[in-house]
Design an enzyme around this catalytic site. Structure first.
Site, mmCIF file in Angstrom:
data_model
loop_
_atom_site.group_PDB
_atom_site.id
_atom_site.type_symbol
_atom_site.label_atom_id
_atom_site.label_comp_id
_atom_site.label_asym_id
_atom_site.label_seq_id
_atom_site.Cartn_x
_atom_site.Cartn_y
_atom_site.Cartn_z
ATOM 1 C CD GLU A 71 -1.753 -2.304 1.735
ATOM 2 O OE1 GLU A 71 -0.558 -2.539 2.020
ATOM 3 O OE2 GLU A 71 -2.677 -3.111 1.950
ATOM 4 C CG PHE A 133 -9.981 -9.197 11.139
ATOM 5 C CD1 PHE A 133 -8.739 -9.628 11.598
ATOM 6 C CD2 PHE A 133 -10.227 -9.221 9.765
ATOM 7 C CE1 PHE A 133 -7.776 -10.074 10.716
ATOM 8 C CE2 PHE A 133 -9.262 -9.674 8.880
ATOM 9 C CZ PHE A 133 -8.033 -10.103 9.346
ATOM 10 C CE LYS A 183 -17.739 -5.737 3.696
ATOM 11 N NZ LYS A 183 -17.399 -7.117 4.041
#
Lengths: 596, 179
Positions: A71, A133, A183
């Site tokens: 990244e 997570f 999300k």
């Protein structure tokens, strides 16, 4: 089990997409809709759990996605893209480690004022704060790494936020902006309405420049006997090269371009002296020291340029033009500040200058002749010229050969260290946006990924990545990306077997105790190239150099060249840290005092 | 030197962090910080007292103004302004001191907000120095516990608020048409 649920969710999204006529879409599609409206044609990224919805809509979308191998390199590549185009470079990473890996690239873009928009996924809103997570406080972590950042938890704010991010990144003093998107926002459904207006009441943009100050600046410029133009990255960012050229020609002033400003005035222009600063030329630094008017345009009086501030341009009045009011007077007191877009300011300034040009040019002719004679004398006294040897490749010789091929036209992306300084000293840039490097932050590993970004942006241009054997190994995984996308990047490794710049300081200031700077076990580049399927070559002698570069140029795709240069060459001139710019070390010296 | 800043801030998550982050990033220590909503609930007003090198004062203000969530930052250290602070103080008082404490409180214009056999809870407002004295005096009577609000300040001259107007957003092609 978790993954199974994820797949189900994806299926549901696809069902939602069956109605293309409706403007009801999921967040990921809204995001892409916004990117297209920002004319984004390319994203550098790496997918992950929470960005799955985005990658699903990218699957059959015209925006190209370049899958980098780390990244950090996505951010560097986006920066290279922005360097080469002036448009915002876009990078994308998942939550947690993906986002934290971006940070070096963001700080890099912050230091060099490069427009980058970073998109990161975040865990679902209701999981934020539960140590879920791959959860990290991206919004908190990147606060100081960005010009501004956002956390989007409501799908109805997504479109507006994305456009605000691009607006902030590309206007005023450019910089990185990060948008962290949960999300559930990427997955949720909402009616998309195009954004017609950006309203940021606290975003204070001053672009025009104070008319009275501009008039006074023109006056000061004609009054000066030894005017000197100090042009920086702001010239490139504002697209003000033409205006700069106009100004220095009207005034007939010697001009230096900083590391970030190279190409702002063509290197072949008769008024161009060279780069100033720690490794600037003797003439460039002496000019700074002796001038009576310093015209600072889009610069920030960086310590690597000024050396000891008290001894910087001690005889000069200073005019400082910058778009960021916080830069005015930050390091050096200014006699005449102008806050504004340097292109707009110079346009007006040039008009004023020309008003008086017919009489003043004549009146100042004798002064200028004398001033130029002084500058020319400095140039002759200690010229900046490449060193050649019959037996070994001098690093300066390598840069000289690359310059010969480039002819001032190629894009050169550089890593950080000695090779960066030699490249800046010896490679000409006759246009803006050709020189890509990490100036402020000095991030090793920048050269290769930023060259990828520049190549994606300008596929028809010759792109060199000039890297050291240290920085090259930091960016090693991206060799796969070069192959993956057939990116035509000539990777030139200036290999001296050392972390050369650090070693140079150890030699000069730490009694030559070479601690942790020797890079043994460098891979055999021909084997490495073969492993990746990249044409490659090791060059040992000056005689092979031209042939090697010729082969690199003929290859229509990535090329790796390991150039074994003389190991112990150091960069000169050098202003030791904290030293005065007129007290340069011009050649390998006796050890100097330890810097503070 | 101690500098008093008054900052008008968008009431958004993270806005406070940007202000404090800007200070800590430069190694400035915050002496006090107060923040509350304004009449317009989308905005907050902050008063910060911070220790800054004198020559960096103007620079700090420019840095504050550069924050996108910051609508206005003013330096109220000098010039016509009023600075006030609130202190809440609990003093454990022996029976024979109670009257004396109340007398002292009156001198400082403090109000009794609670009274019990143990002692008093007092509330006082004023500038920092006056409150320092008040606290020192009370400490002579017995064990005290003090909570101070930090300074709130208002300028006595109107400060012009310059806000950026909305700008039209240039429209690119919608995604559907690119295919």
């Amino acid at each position: 089990m978790a993954f199974f649920t994820e797949e189900l969710e994806i299926k549901n999204e696809r069902l939602g997409d069956l109605e293309p006529m409706s403007n009801l879409m999921n967040g990921a599609r809204i995001l892409l809709e916004c990117l297209v409206r920002e004319n984004v044609d390319c994203i550098f990224g790496y997918p992950g759990g929470v960005t799955l919805p985005l990658y699903d809509v990218l699957y059959d979308h015209p925006i190209r996605h370049v899958l980098v191998r780390h990244e950090e390199n996505a951010a560097f590549a986006a920066s290279g893209y922005a360097h080469a185009t002036g448009k915002a470079g876009v990078c994308c990473a998942t939550s947690g480690p993906g986002a934290t890996n971006l940070t070096t690239g963001l700080v890099d873009a912050m230091m060099d004022s490069i427009p980058v928009v970073a998109l990161t996924g975040q865990v679902t809103s209701k999981l934020i704060g539960t140590d879920a997570f791959q959860e990290a406080d991206t919004f908190g972590i990147t606060r100081s790494c960005t010009k501004h950042n956002f956390l989007v938890k409501d799908i109805n704010e997504l479109a507006q936020t994305i456009h605000e991010a691009f607006y902030i990144a590309t206007t005023g003093r450019p910089g990185p902006v990060l948008v962290d998107i949960t999300k559930d926002v990427l997955q949720g459904q909402a009616h998309y309405t195009p954004v017609h207006e950006i309203h940021l009441p606290g975003y204070k943009l001053v672009t025009e420049g104070h008319a009275g100050q501009i008039r006074r600046a023109a006056q000061m410029m004609w009054e000066a006997r030894r005017p000197y133009v100090y042009a920086g990255g702001g010239i490139i960012a504002a697209g003000a090269s033409g205006e700069l050229q106009d100004l220095v020609e009207t005034l007939d002033a010697p001009t230096v371009c900083t590391l970030m400003g190279l190409g702002g005035l063509p290197s072949s222009h008769p008024n161009f002296v060279s780069m100033p600063g720690m490794h600037g030329s003797y003439a460039a630094n002496m000019g700074m020291y002796e001038c009576d008017l310093l015209i600072a345009l889009g610069v920030r009086f960086d310590d690597r340029v000024t050396g000891r501030l008290a001894a910087f341009a001690p005889h000069a009045k200073v005019i400082h033009v910058d778009i960021d009011p916080a830069e005015i007077g930050k390091n050096r007191a200014v006699d005449l500040p102008i806050v504004g877009d340097v292109k707009k300011v110079l346009t007006k300034l040039n008009r004023h200058l020309k008003e008086f040009a017919p009489t003043m040019q004549e009146e100042r002719a004798a002064d200028r002749a004398e001033w130029w004679q002084t500058v020319r004398n400095w140039k002759e006294e200690h010229p900046l010229q490449p060193v050649f040897s019959a037996t070994e490749i001098k690093p300066q010789h390598l840069m000289y050969e690359i310059d010969r091929i480039s002819g001032g036209k190629a894009i050169v992306a550089s890593d950080v260290g000695q090779h960066q300084m030699w490249a800046a000293q010896f490679i000409r840039f006759d246009e803006p946006r050709l020189w890509v490097n990490s100036g402020g932050l000095g991030s090793m590993g920048y050269g290769l990924p930023s060259a990828m970004g520049a190549q994606m942006a300008c596929p028809d241009k010759t792109v060199f990545a000039i890297v050291g054997d240290g920085g090259f190994q930091m960016a090693l995984p991206e060799l796969a990306t070069l192959v993956n996308y057939g990116l035509n990047v000539k990777v030139i490794i200036m290999n001296n077997g050392y972390l050369g710049m650090v070693r140079q300081w150890q030699e000069l200031f730490y009694n030559n105790r070479k601690s942790a700077v020797e890079l043994s076990a460098f891979p055999n580049i021909e084997h490495l190239g073969a492993a990746y399927g990249i044409k490659s070559r090791i060059v040992h002698t000056p005689a092979e150099l031209q042939a090697g570069l010729k082969e690199a140029m003929e290859e229509n795709g990535p090329y790796l060249m390991d150039v074994r240069v003389s190991q112990y060459e150091n960069v000169y001139p050098m202003v030791p840290a904290g030293g005065a710019i007129n007290e340069m070390v011009l050649a390998p010296p006796q050890p100097v005092a330890v810097p503070k | 030197m101690l500098v008093t800043l008054s900052i008008l801030l968008e009431n958004k998550p993270g806005a406070l962090m940007r202000v404090t982050g800007l200070l800590s990033q430069r190694g400035y220590n915050i002496e006090s910080l107060t923040v509350a909503r304004t009449l317009d609930p989308t905005l907050s007003r902050m008063t910060i007292v911070v220790d800054v090198e004198t020559r960096l004062r103007p620079h700090l203000l420019k840095q504050m103004n550069r924050l996108i969530n910051c609508l206005q930052a003013n330096d109220l250290t000098e010039g016509p302004n009023v600075v006030r602070e609130l202190v809440l103080l609990r003093v454990r008082a022996a029976q024979e001191n109670r009257t004396a404490i109340l007398k002292e409180a009156e001198i400082f214009g403090a109000r009794v907000v609670d009274s019990s056999v143990e002692g008093f809870a007092l509330e006082a407002t004023g500038d920092g120095e006056k409150l320092d004295e008040f606290v020192a005096v009370m400490a002579t009577y017995g064990e005290i516990e003090v909570t101070r609000s930090g300074a709130v300040a208002v300028s006595l001259e109107p400060k012009k608020l310059r806000l950026s107007p909305p700008v039209p957003k240039a429209q690119g092609e919608p995604a559907g048409t690119v295919k």
